[in-house]
Design a protein around this motif. Structure first.
Motif: not given
Length: 443
Positions: A295-301, A391-411
């Motif tokens: 769908g065009h809109q759904f809820n997610k954490v 004392g020097k700056p470095e690029f950090l790492h980024t991570l992500n994860g659905s926790g969770l989206a509801t549009s498939r959990i609900f059905p």
């Protein structure tokens, strides 16, 4: 964004990594190397000519002093003036050359940045090359659900129980939209509360970000410029800034510390955010995907972490476990799948999907993707931390994860928890949010 040093040191390794993602960027990589060499040459030339101009300026300062002293002594200063004029003419020429090179440099740097932004992230070396046909199921939890009666589709169950109003959702916003009603709205909110409480218990900080973002957020997350046409853009009559509705909270969370340097002692940063997500993909016309699966809109954490490079593998495992535990808590059978390089998104170095079974859809459907971008997003957003030891700056790492989206959990929840009489059993973890309700029945 990839590290230009890595590209320069081993361009073939970069090309091979992108080939594993089924992306042919050979010409782009070659062009980047050519541009990088030109840019370095221009910078060197500009520095050399600037030094020459400064030298002439100092020399003219001395010559003016000599001329003034000679004039006081009544001596001929024609030769001194000629040298001053020659130096001044050369300075004018150098000024123009420097200005021309600055303009050329600006053009080349713009082209260089555009090409660098177009390169996907390199996959981790342990991923299988190719597309989803090479995805690797790592583990299974529970057993597939079985019925001793003819089960209903979630659309029919939701209509019978008054949980979803599909017709009026379309009337309000067009195809690919739906409207939660009554107990359906409460059940959706119970899911979100369950997710939120779980993340709070794990020490993650709750974020409610803006839903309308500026272009730079999408660029940092790696969605733009390649996928700029897949979001809902917003016309602003008061200025020319580009805004869009976020397709996922990741786009906002990735930019929280854009252009900042964090303290190493403050890492890791662990966040989660609730947002509706807005995407232009239309609802599928396939018979097994009718309803609210697309769908065009759904809820997610959404879960998100900023970490030191050496901590990101452990952070990835933590996010995967958190997503698995949320699905376990709802009582679903699921599998965890390691995606092949070509099935990972452009921004990610590795991704695991958590997939559940929706009985009417005959197979597994992803309900959570957990990904590690390594330093790819941090480079795009100039997000760094200062290493205490150096004392020097470095690029950090980024991570992500659905926790969770509801549009498939609900059905899936509706279909798997249905009973022969058409009622639905409420998962135990959600009952406290519904006043202890155990069964949803037709009014």
């Amino acid at each position: 964004m990839l590290d230009i040093k890595k590209i320069k040191e081993n361009p073939q390794a970069v090309k091979d990594g992108l080939h594993a993602k089924e992306v042919d960027c050979d010409a782009t990589v070659d062009k980047i190397l050519v541009l990088e060499e030109k840019i370095r040459g221009l910078k060197t030339s500009t520095e050399t000519q600037t030094a020459q101009k400064n030298k002439l300026s100092k020399e003219n300062g001395k010559l003016f002093g000599q001329k003034k002293a000679a004039e006081k002594r009544g001596e001929d200063t024609a030769d001194l003036q000629a040298q001053i004029d020659a130096n001044s003419a050369e300075s004018v020429r150098l000024d123009q050359a420097i200005a021309d090179e600055a303009e050329e440099l600006k053009t080349l740097q713009g082209e260089f940045r555009t090409l660098m932004l177009s390169l996907p992230n390199l996959p981790d070396p342990d991923l299988k090359p190719g597309g989803k046909e090479n995805n690797e199921p790592l583990r299974y939890f529970g057993e597939p659900h079985k019925f001793d009666f003819e089960p209903k589709h979630h659309v029919d169950l939701c209509l019978d129980l008054g949980l979803i109003d599909y017709e009026r959702g379309v009337k309000l916003a067009g195809a690919g939209n739906w409207m939660y009603t009554g107990m359906g709205a409460r059940l959706e909110w119970a899911l979100l509360n369950y997710f939120i409480d779980s993340h709070l218990a794990d020490g993650y900080e709750f974020i409610l970000p803006p839903h309308m973002l500026e272009y730079q957020c999408g660029e940092t997350a790696g969605q733009f410029p390649k996928f700029a046409d897949e979001v809902y853009k917003i016309a602003n009559p008061t200025d020319d800034r580009v805004h869009y509705m976020l397709p996922t909270a990741e786009a906002a969370l990735a930019s929280i510390y854009r252009d900042e340097i964090l303290s190493e002692a403050d890492l890791p940063k662990k966040f989660f955010a609730y947002t509706p997500c807005f995407r232009r993909e239309a609802g599928s016309h396939r018979a097994d995907e009718r309803g609210m699966v697309r769908g065009h809109q759904f809820n997610k954490v959404e879960m998100f972490q900023f970490t030191r490079p050496e901590d990101s593998d452990a952070a990835f495992d933590e996010l995967v476990t958190k997503a698995e535990n949320l699905v376990k808590g709802l009582g679903f059978h699921f599998r965890t799948v390691k995606l092949a390089a070509g099935d990972c998104s452009a921004s990610m170095a590795r991704t695991y999907d958590i997939e559940i079974q929706i009985p009417s859809m005959n197979g597994y459907k992803e309900v959570s993707s957990v990904s590690n971008a390594r330093d790819y997003q941090a480079r795009r957003g100039n997000i760094r931390f200062r290493r205490e030891a150096t004392g020097k700056p470095e690029f950090l790492h980024t991570l992500n994860g659905s926790g969770l989206a509801t549009s498939r959990i609900f059905p899936a929840m509706v279909e798997q928890n249905q009973r022969a009489d058409g009622s639905i059993v409420v998962p135990e973890v959600l009952r406290k949010y519904l006043g202890g309700l155990e069964i949803i029945t037709k009014k």
